[in-house]
Design a protein around this motif. Structure first.
Motif, mmCIF file in Angstrom:
data_model
loop_
_atom_site.group_PDB
_atom_site.id
_atom_site.type_symbol
_atom_site.label_atom_id
_atom_site.label_comp_id
_atom_site.label_asym_id
_atom_site.label_seq_id
_atom_site.Cartn_x
_atom_site.Cartn_y
_atom_site.Cartn_z
ATOM 1 N N PHE A 36 13.439 5.610 -6.749
ATOM 2 C CA PHE A 36 13.400 6.930 -7.379
ATOM 3 C C PHE A 36 14.578 7.808 -6.963
ATOM 4 C CE2 PHE A 36 9.029 5.588 -7.845
ATOM 5 C CZ PHE A 36 8.616 6.154 -9.042
ATOM 6 N N MET A 37 15.318 7.357 -5.952
ATOM 7 C CA MET A 37 16.371 8.186 -5.372
ATOM 8 C C MET A 37 15.801 9.542 -4.973
ATOM 9 S SD MET A 37 18.889 6.214 -5.207
ATOM 10 C CE MET A 37 20.163 7.368 -4.707
ATOM 11 N N ASN A 38 14.587 9.483 -4.444
ATOM 12 C CA ASN A 38 13.897 10.710 -4.070
ATOM 13 C C ASN A 38 12.755 10.342 -3.127
ATOM 14 O OD1 ASN A 38 13.199 13.383 -3.930
ATOM 15 N ND2 ASN A 38 12.106 13.421 -5.883
ATOM 16 N N THR A 39 12.361 11.286 -2.293
ATOM 17 C CA THR A 39 11.200 11.107 -1.435
ATOM 18 C C THR A 39 10.396 12.400 -1.461
ATOM 19 O OG1 THR A 39 12.424 11.823 0.524
ATOM 20 C CG2 THR A 39 12.354 9.444 0.073
ATOM 21 N N PHE A 40 9.399 12.486 -0.637
ATOM 22 C CA PHE A 40 8.575 13.703 -0.576
ATOM 23 C C PHE A 40 8.138 13.904 0.867
ATOM 24 C CE2 PHE A 40 6.065 10.056 -1.745
ATOM 25 C CZ PHE A 40 4.963 10.104 -0.910
ATOM 26 N N PRO A 41 7.839 15.138 1.242
ATOM 27 C CA PRO A 41 7.519 15.419 2.643
ATOM 28 C C PRO A 41 6.046 15.195 2.959
ATOM 29 C CG PRO A 41 7.606 17.470 1.432
ATOM 30 C CD PRO A 41 7.964 16.379 0.448
ATOM 31 N N LEU A 42 5.771 15.072 4.227
ATOM 32 C CA LEU A 42 4.406 15.028 4.743
ATOM 33 C C LEU A 42 4.089 16.385 5.348
ATOM 34 C CD1 LEU A 42 1.946 13.102 5.505
ATOM 35 C CD2 LEU A 42 3.023 12.973 7.767
ATOM 36 N N GLY B 210 8.099 -0.153 2.758
ATOM 37 C CA GLY B 210 7.578 0.309 1.477
ATOM 38 C C GLY B 210 8.091 1.689 1.103
ATOM 39 N N ALA B 211 8.183 2.584 2.090
ATOM 40 C CA ALA B 211 8.669 3.939 1.828
ATOM 41 C C ALA B 211 10.134 3.937 1.420
ATOM 42 C CB ALA B 211 8.456 4.809 3.066
ATOM 43 N N LEU C 200 0.824 -1.209 0.000
ATOM 44 C CA LEU C 200 0.000 0.000 0.000
ATOM 45 C C LEU C 200 0.856 1.256 0.000
ATOM 46 C CD1 LEU C 200 -2.818 1.265 0.208
ATOM 47 C CD2 LEU C 200 -2.663 0.999 2.698
ATOM 48 N N VAL C 201 1.841 1.322 0.894
ATOM 49 C CA VAL C 201 2.713 2.505 0.963
ATOM 50 C C VAL C 201 3.565 2.620 -0.295
ATOM 51 C CG1 VAL C 201 4.634 3.554 2.222
ATOM 52 C CG2 VAL C 201 2.724 2.536 3.468
ATOM 53 N N PHE C 202 4.050 1.517 -0.794
ATOM 54 C CA PHE C 202 4.835 1.542 -2.034
ATOM 55 C C PHE C 202 4.010 2.121 -3.180
ATOM 56 C CE2 PHE C 202 6.177 -0.612 -5.979
ATOM 57 C CZ PHE C 202 7.494 -0.182 -6.050
ATOM 58 N N THR C 203 2.745 1.751 -3.259
ATOM 59 C CA THR C 203 1.872 2.271 -4.313
ATOM 60 C C THR C 203 1.668 3.775 -4.163
ATOM 61 O OG1 THR C 203 0.719 0.141 -4.409
ATOM 62 C CG2 THR C 203 -0.405 2.048 -5.375
ATOM 63 N N VAL C 204 1.451 4.229 -2.932
ATOM 64 C CA VAL C 204 1.290 5.663 -2.688
ATOM 65 C C VAL C 204 2.529 6.426 -3.151
ATOM 66 C CG1 VAL C 204 1.085 7.433 -0.898
ATOM 67 C CG2 VAL C 204 -0.329 5.365 -0.776
ATOM 68 N N GLY C 205 3.702 5.956 -2.749
ATOM 69 C CA GLY C 205 4.936 6.647 -3.104
ATOM 70 C C GLY C 205 5.190 6.685 -4.594
ATOM 71 N N CYS C 206 4.951 5.570 -5.270
ATOM 72 C CA CYS C 206 5.170 5.531 -6.720
ATOM 73 C C CYS C 206 4.216 6.474 -7.449
ATOM 74 C CB CYS C 206 5.000 4.107 -7.240
ATOM 75 S SG CYS C 206 6.342 2.998 -6.762
ATOM 76 N N CYS C 207 2.970 6.548 -6.994
ATOM 77 C CA CYS C 207 2.007 7.460 -7.628
ATOM 78 C C CYS C 207 2.446 8.915 -7.474
ATOM 79 C CB CYS C 207 0.618 7.269 -7.019
ATOM 80 S SG CYS C 207 -0.228 5.761 -7.526
ATOM 81 N N VAL C 208 2.927 9.269 -6.285
ATOM 82 C CA VAL C 208 3.336 10.659 -6.047
ATOM 83 C C VAL C 208 4.602 10.993 -6.819
ATOM 84 C CG1 VAL C 208 4.127 12.297 -4.309
ATOM 85 C CG2 VAL C 208 2.214 10.750 -3.793
ATOM 86 N N LEU C 209 5.606 10.145 -6.733
ATOM 87 C CA LEU C 209 6.891 10.453 -7.350
ATOM 88 C C LEU C 209 6.867 10.333 -8.870
ATOM 89 C CD1 LEU C 209 9.248 8.781 -4.734
ATOM 90 C CD2 LEU C 209 8.839 11.228 -5.081
ATOM 91 N N SER C 210 5.966 9.543 -9.413
ATOM 92 C CA SER C 210 5.830 9.477 -10.875
ATOM 93 C C SER C 210 4.814 10.486 -11.392
ATOM 94 C CB SER C 210 5.426 8.065 -11.303
ATOM 95 O OG SER C 210 4.181 7.715 -10.744
ATOM 96 N N GLU C 211 4.250 11.284 -10.464
ATOM 97 C CA GLU C 211 3.304 12.363 -10.793
ATOM 98 C C GLU C 211 2.071 11.834 -11.535
ATOM 99 O OE1 GLU C 211 5.412 15.482 -12.755
ATOM 100 O OE2 GLU C 211 6.681 15.902 -11.026
#
Length: 513
Positions: free
Chosen positions: A132-138, A124-125, A50-61
């Motif tokens: 992606f060699m990248n993350t995003f903030p909360l 997952g995070a 679930l978390v992996f899916t969230v991260g991929c959706c955000v980072l792949s825009e």
């Protein structure tokens, strides 16, 4: 049964149908509880995905369909893992089950579930971060405030847990297998409504995983998110208890339970409408999907309690076509509760966003028909409100209703209407939406919109739909069980680690197998 795993599961036994149908396979009672380690592994793996899916959706825009992706994977995981661990995949859900169904999820198991979920989320995070060699903030975006984000996280976590308890924990039987779909629909509704604010997690494991992996940008917002989500979970548990009897074996048959149910469902429907249309920098392109998903999810959660109307036009159609179920006093209370809930939701989204909107014909610059007149908008409202009421009556008010797909069918009307006539009238299709949003608009601007005119078209459409239903369906085919007026009571199923939402009990018959 070797493929079923090391622990005992349900056995399938071929027995003739007691109603004279072809022999089929019938699910027998669960034979035992899976050991703790497989259950914790299931929770960790599910939360990881679930978390992996969230991260991929955000980072792949993949913003346009991110809500659909996350809601879909949650529904998939719920169905896949429900017999292993119950597929909570969310500490808030675990807490809601523990509080709302005392004795069926004890604290000694609950804290282990929560730890497994958090660890799975962190894994997952860090996986998507490494890819992606990248993350995003909360945290809240520049378009919102921390208080608004905390409020919507609380409200939509409440909605999620309420739907979990209402679909996976109240009524066992042949109409139970939609629970995973309903839970995924809540996420679809909430993500599109709130992601623009910096919200949309509704899950402490997701919030913690994003905050920890994105610590480079700052850390600490997860505390606020988790507090709001846990409070929402506890409130959902109490609300769930309010709409069912003290005995978990039956749905609460008191009229007050139906009224509370209608209020909750209408509130979340109108709130989702408002937050989608007030999204920045522009209204959500997926607003019809979000609103339709919210309606479908709440119908699945509350159908057996109140009938899941959430719309005065639907209540009127039920009254006109089925007088024996919906009496005049009950209709008046239903409509009153729906309108009050709509007004409350409208004022809440106004306070959260510092903006509001009025109902009326749509103006589209640079289009061949830039501004519609109220007559054209009224016709659009009439047609699709009639379609909505006809759909409700045909899928839920016959002797053989669509037990599993009725909520989805009704939600799809909103999606179809939103994209078909949303650019003409706004596609309110609901007097509660029309009048509730218009009242909030009036107190903000001292200008009255077209909500009252829309309401006339919508109510006329509901009466027309009821007469069409009576014309096209014989009296012998009409349902007389009371499902659309909240008079049903059916057996409940426990929510501990061995039963629905935990282990769902299918009672379907597979004819011809």
């Amino acid at each position: 049964d070797a493929f079923r795993g090391p622990y005992p599961r349900r056995r399938l036994e071929s027995t003739p149908s007691l109603r004279g149908e072809a022999a089929g396979f019938h699910a027998m009672p669960d034979l035992g509880t899976p050991p703790l380690v497989p259950r914790l592994a299931g929770e960790a793996i599910g939360t990881y995905v679930l978390v992996f899916t969230v991260g991929c959706c955000v980072l792949s825009e993949s913003y346009l369909l991110a809500g659909v992706a996350v809601g879909s994977v949650l529904a998939i995981l719920v169905y896949a893992l429900s017999e292993v661990s119950g597929a909570h995949l969310n500490p808030a859900v675990t807490v809601a089950i523990m509080v709302g169904r005392r004795g069926e999820m004890v604290w000694n198991d609950a804290w282990k579930y929560i730890v497994a979920q958090i660890l799975g989320g962190l894994a997952g995070a860090f996986t998507y971060g490494g890819m992606f060699m990248n993350t995003f903030p909360l945290g809240p975006t520049s378009r919102s405030t921390w208080l608004a984000v905390a409020t919507v996280e609380l409200l939509y976590t409440f909605m999620l847990c309420y739907v979990v308890l209402g679909t996976a924990g109240m009524r066992a039987g042949v109409d139970k297998n939609h629970y995973g779909l309903a839970i995924g629909l809540v996420v679809i509704a909430g993500v599109y409504a709130t992601a623009w604010m910096g919200a949309g997690t509704f899950n402490p494991a997701i919030a913690i995983a994003i905050d920890v992996s994105g610590a480079y940008y700052g850390f600490g917002w997860c505390i606020m998110y988790v507090a709001a989500q846990m409070l929402g979970a506890v409130l959902a548990a109490f609300a769930h208890q309010a709409v069912q009897s003290r005995s978990i074996s039956v749905v609460n048959s008191k009229p007050s339970a139906a009224f509370v149910s209608e209020g909750i469902g209408t509130f979340f429907l109108v709130l989702t409408v408002g937050l989608n249309l007030l999204a920045l920098p522009a209204p959500s392109a997926a607003a019809p999907i979000s609103i339709g998903a919210a309606l479908a999810a709440m119908i699945y959660a509350d159908n057996g309690v109140s009938g899941g109307h959430f719309n005065p036009a639907v209540s009127l159609a039920v009254f006109v076509s089925r007088r024996g179920e919906m009496t005049s006093p009950k209709l008046a209370i239903y409509v009153g509760v729906q309108l009050v809930a709509a007004v409350v939701a409208s004022f809440i989204y106004t306070v959260l966003t510092f903006r509001t909107f009025g109902i009326g014909p749509v103006c589209l610059p640079n289009k061949s028909t830039p501004c519609w007149q109220w007559a054209g908008a009224g016709v659009a409202e009439f047609i699709y409100t009639a379609v909505l009421c006809m759909t409700v009556l045909h899928v839920a008010a016959t002797r053989q209703p669509m037990r599993e797909l009725h909520g989805l069918a009704i939600g799809f009307v909103i999606i179809a209407g939103g994209y078909a006539v949303g650019h003409i009238s706004g596609a309110a299709l609901n007097p509660a939406v029309s009048l509730g949003t218009d009242l909030a608009y009036f107190f903000s601007t001292w200008h009255l919109g077209y909500g009252w005119i829309y309401t006339i078209f919508q109510l006329a459409a509901s009466v027309a739909a009821a007469f069409l239903f009576m014309t096209t369906v014989t009296s012998d085919d009409r349902d007389v069980s009371g499902k659309l007026s909240g008079n049903t009571a059916s057996p409940a199923a426990p929510l501990g680690p061995t039963a629905p939402f935990v282990v769902h009990q299918r009672q379907q018959q597979y004819s011809g197998v």
